[in-house]
Write a protein that holds these residues in place. Structure first.
Motif, PDB file in Angstrom:
ATOM      1  N   ALA A  70       0.831  -1.214   0.000  1.00  0.00           N
ATOM      2  CA  ALA A  70       0.000   0.000   0.000  1.00  0.00           C
ATOM      3  C   ALA A  70       0.861   1.259   0.000  1.00  0.00           C
ATOM      4  O   ALA A  70       0.434   2.310  -0.486  1.00  0.00           O
ATOM      5  CB  ALA A  70      -0.933   0.001   1.206  1.00  0.00           C
ATOM      6  N   SER A  71       2.082   1.152   0.534  1.00  0.00           N
ATOM      7  CA  SER A  71       2.966   2.314   0.619  1.00  0.00           C
ATOM      8  C   SER A  71       3.510   2.739  -0.731  1.00  0.00           C
ATOM      9  O   SER A  71       3.944   3.879  -0.909  1.00  0.00           O
ATOM     10  CB  SER A  71       4.156   2.002   1.545  1.00  0.00           C
ATOM     11  OG  SER A  71       5.085   1.119   0.909  1.00  0.00           O
ATOM     12  N   GLY A  72       3.530   1.810  -1.696  1.00  0.00           N
ATOM     13  CA  GLY A  72       4.110   2.097  -2.996  1.00  0.00           C
ATOM     14  C   GLY A  72       5.616   1.976  -3.033  1.00  0.00           C
ATOM     15  O   GLY A  72       6.242   2.203  -4.081  1.00  0.00           O
ATOM     16  N   ALA A  73       6.225   1.612  -1.911  1.00  0.00           N
ATOM     17  CA  ALA A  73       7.688   1.539  -1.832  1.00  0.00           C
ATOM     18  C   ALA A  73       8.241   0.218  -2.360  1.00  0.00           C
ATOM     19  O   ALA A  73       9.451   0.100  -2.555  1.00  0.00           O
ATOM     20  CB  ALA A  73       8.146   1.745  -0.386  1.00  0.00           C
ATOM     21  N   PHE A  74       7.352  -0.765  -2.579  1.00  0.00           N
ATOM     22  CA  PHE A  74       7.819  -2.093  -2.965  1.00  0.00           C
ATOM     23  C   PHE A  74       7.028  -2.614  -4.162  1.00  0.00           C
ATOM     24  O   PHE A  74       5.827  -2.375  -4.296  1.00  0.00           O
ATOM     25  CB  PHE A  74       7.691  -3.067  -1.789  1.00  0.00           C
ATOM     26  CG  PHE A  74       8.470  -2.634  -0.582  1.00  0.00           C
ATOM     27  CD1 PHE A  74       9.815  -2.930  -0.466  1.00  0.00           C
ATOM     28  CD2 PHE A  74       7.860  -1.895   0.423  1.00  0.00           C
ATOM     29  CE1 PHE A  74      10.543  -2.500   0.637  1.00  0.00           C
ATOM     30  CE2 PHE A  74       8.576  -1.467   1.538  1.00  0.00           C
ATOM     31  CZ  PHE A  74       9.925  -1.766   1.631  1.00  0.00           C
ATOM     32  N   SER A  75       7.721  -3.356  -5.012  1.00  0.00           N
ATOM     33  CA  SER A  75       7.089  -3.917  -6.203  1.00  0.00           C
ATOM     34  C   SER A  75       6.294  -5.170  -5.875  1.00  0.00           C
ATOM     35  O   SER A  75       5.237  -5.413  -6.458  1.00  0.00           O
ATOM     36  CB  SER A  75       8.146  -4.237  -7.255  1.00  0.00           C
ATOM     37  OG  SER A  75       9.111  -5.148  -6.739  1.00  0.00           O
ATOM     38  N   ARG A  76       6.806  -5.975  -4.959  1.00  0.00           N
ATOM     39  CA  ARG A  76       6.115  -7.193  -4.540  1.00  0.00           C
ATOM     40  C   ARG A  76       6.664  -7.671  -3.209  1.00  0.00           C
ATOM     41  O   ARG A  76       7.608  -7.075  -2.663  1.00  0.00           O
ATOM     42  CB  ARG A  76       6.206  -8.293  -5.593  1.00  0.00           C
ATOM     43  CG  ARG A  76       7.591  -8.761  -5.967  1.00  0.00           C
ATOM     44  CD  ARG A  76       7.533  -9.595  -7.239  1.00  0.00           C
ATOM     45  NE  ARG A  76       8.823 -10.105  -7.672  1.00  0.00           N
ATOM     46  CZ  ARG A  76       9.282 -11.320  -7.427  1.00  0.00           C
ATOM     47  NH1 ARG A  76       8.551 -12.181  -6.714  1.00  0.00           N
ATOM     48  NH2 ARG A  76      10.458 -11.714  -7.879  1.00  0.00           N
ATOM     49  N   VAL A  77       6.067  -8.748  -2.698  1.00  0.00           N
ATOM     50  CA  VAL A  77       6.429  -9.263  -1.380  1.00  0.00           C
ATOM     51  C   VAL A  77       6.665 -10.767  -1.457  1.00  0.00           C
ATOM     52  O   VAL A  77       5.914 -11.491  -2.120  1.00  0.00           O
ATOM     53  CB  VAL A  77       5.314  -8.982  -0.342  1.00  0.00           C
ATOM     54  CG1 VAL A  77       5.659  -9.608   1.007  1.00  0.00           C
ATOM     55  CG2 VAL A  77       5.088  -7.485  -0.188  1.00  0.00           C
ATOM     56  N   ILE A  78       7.700 -11.229  -0.760  1.00  0.00           N
ATOM     57  CA  ILE A  78       7.844 -12.647  -0.450  1.00  0.00           C
ATOM     58  C   ILE A  78       7.539 -12.780   1.031  1.00  0.00           C
ATOM     59  O   ILE A  78       8.220 -12.184   1.872  1.00  0.00           O
ATOM     60  CB  ILE A  78       9.259 -13.168  -0.756  1.00  0.00           C
ATOM     61  CG1 ILE A  78       9.579 -13.029  -2.244  1.00  0.00           C
ATOM     62  CG2 ILE A  78       9.382 -14.633  -0.328  1.00  0.00           C
ATOM     63  CD1 ILE A  78      11.018 -13.388  -2.598  1.00  0.00           C
ATOM     64  N   ALA A  79       6.475 -13.504   1.353  1.00  0.00           N
ATOM     65  CA  ALA A  79       6.012 -13.645   2.737  1.00  0.00           C
ATOM     66  C   ALA A  79       6.227 -15.077   3.212  1.00  0.00           C
ATOM     67  O   ALA A  79       5.665 -16.006   2.632  1.00  0.00           O
ATOM     68  CB  ALA A  79       4.542 -13.260   2.832  1.00  0.00           C
ATOM     69  N   ILE A  80       7.030 -15.246   4.244  1.00  0.00           N
ATOM     70  CA  ILE A  80       7.333 -16.573   4.785  1.00  0.00           C
ATOM     71  C   ILE A  80       6.542 -16.766   6.070  1.00  0.00           C
ATOM     72  O   ILE A  80       6.697 -16.001   7.031  1.00  0.00           O
ATOM     73  CB  ILE A  80       8.840 -16.725   5.046  1.00  0.00           C
ATOM     74  CG1 ILE A  80       9.628 -16.516   3.741  1.00  0.00           C
ATOM     75  CG2 ILE A  80       9.155 -18.093   5.648  1.00  0.00           C
ATOM     76  CD1 ILE A  80      11.142 -16.589   3.909  1.00  0.00           C
ATOM     77  N   GLU A  81       5.671 -17.780   6.096  1.00  0.00           N
ATOM     78  CA  GLU A  81       4.805 -18.031   7.253  1.00  0.00           C
ATOM     79  C   GLU A  81       4.543 -19.528   7.390  1.00  0.00           C
ATOM     80  O   GLU A  81       4.011 -20.154   6.470  1.00  0.00           O
ATOM     81  CB  GLU A  81       3.493 -17.270   7.094  1.00  0.00           C
ATOM     82  CG  GLU A  81       2.426 -17.583   8.134  1.00  0.00           C
ATOM     83  CD  GLU A  81       2.907 -17.380   9.566  1.00  0.00           C
ATOM     84  OE1 GLU A  81       2.684 -18.286  10.400  1.00  0.00           O
ATOM     85  OE2 GLU A  81       3.508 -16.311   9.839  1.00  0.00           O
ATOM     86  N   PRO A  82       4.885 -20.134   8.535  1.00  0.00           N
ATOM     87  CA  PRO A  82       4.733 -21.578   8.695  1.00  0.00           C
ATOM     88  C   PRO A  82       3.350 -22.056   9.134  1.00  0.00           C
ATOM     89  O   PRO A  82       3.010 -23.222   8.947  1.00  0.00           O
ATOM     90  CB  PRO A  82       5.774 -21.918   9.766  1.00  0.00           C
ATOM     91  CG  PRO A  82       5.845 -20.689  10.607  1.00  0.00           C
ATOM     92  CD  PRO A  82       5.635 -19.540   9.647  1.00  0.00           C
TER      93      PRO A  82
END
Length: 246
Positions: A70-82
């Protein structure tokens, strides 16, 4: 599960989950002012320029993942969650915000080496699950463990493709960091929950010293302005604090 609209994003969460869900219900976010201060501080020192990838380790239901996009600072996310339930809610939050093509969910724990460990569940706090070497009766489930280095390698990514690494894994931070040495060696901005009370004095000192070898400045994170100091001027924390390394 409750879904609320907060203006620039929507969030699905359990309002009875303590503290994350209850805090979102009461205040509209989970540590978002701190997150925005982190981004502003990194911009001020020229560490966030073109949008890169946000790496969210211990992503839980995806609060920081959504704030990052939402901030516009990042192109995408890699989210690691077990945790399966958290990962499903994270996926729901990506869909609710139209970010499903920009969030890559890795359903595993981040550790020092590949393998299998145990996730000891916290029944009242979805962010309180802990990765351990041994099971804790019926509250534990085996979980896949990956290294962050392997996650990047499998996606043909270079550490320089990351704009910020965010690690909050309930005392397992040192192990997660041990599996991403190329990232640390490149001094990619890192915000980490430093759980000194879990590590113990000796491990805390060793862990902090390792990070201090590679980063030039660091700051304690708060809701107020974040002030970086030369790493040589900082002492090993003796309590749980969020630290931003750059």
């Amino acid at each position: 599960m409750l879904v609320q609209d907060f203006g620039d994003h929507r969030m699905a969460f359990n309002p009875n989950d303590d503290p994350i869900g209850r805090t979102i219900l009461q205040h509209g976010s989970w540590h978002r002012p701190q997150f925005e201060n982190i981004l502003a501080s990194l911009r001020d020192i020229g560490r966030i320029t073109d949008p890169k990838i946000f790496l969210d380790v211990g992503a839980n239901i995806g609060t920081q993942t959504i704030y990052a996009l939402a901030s516009g600072a990042f192109s995408r996310v890699i989210a690691i969650e077990p945790d399966d339930a958290n990962a499903r809610t994270l996926q729901m939050n990506a869909l609710l915000n139209g970010f499903e093509d920009r969030v890559d969910i890795v359903r595993a724990a981040a550790g020092a080496e590949m393998g299998t460990l145990y996730l000891n569940a916290n029944t009242t706090n979805s962010g309180g699950h802990k990765v351990t070497n041994t099971p804790n009766g019926g509250k534990s489930v085996p979980v896949k463990v990956v290294t962050i280095e392997s996650v990047l390698r499998n996606r043909r990514l270079d550490p320089a493709d990351l704009g910020l690494v965010w690690i909050d894994v309930e005392g397992f931070e040192a192990e997660a960091v041990a599996g991403m040495s190329p990232v640390v060696e490149r001094a990619i901005p890192l915000c980490i929950e430093f759980n000194a009370h879990v590590y113990g004095r000796i491990k805390s000192r060793e862990f902090f010293s390792y990070l201090a070898e590679h980063y030039a400045v660091a700051a304690i994170v708060s809701d107020r302005q974040i002030e970086f100091r030369p790493i040589a001027e900082l002492c090993t924390p003796e309590r749980t604090v969020d630290i931003l390394f750059a």
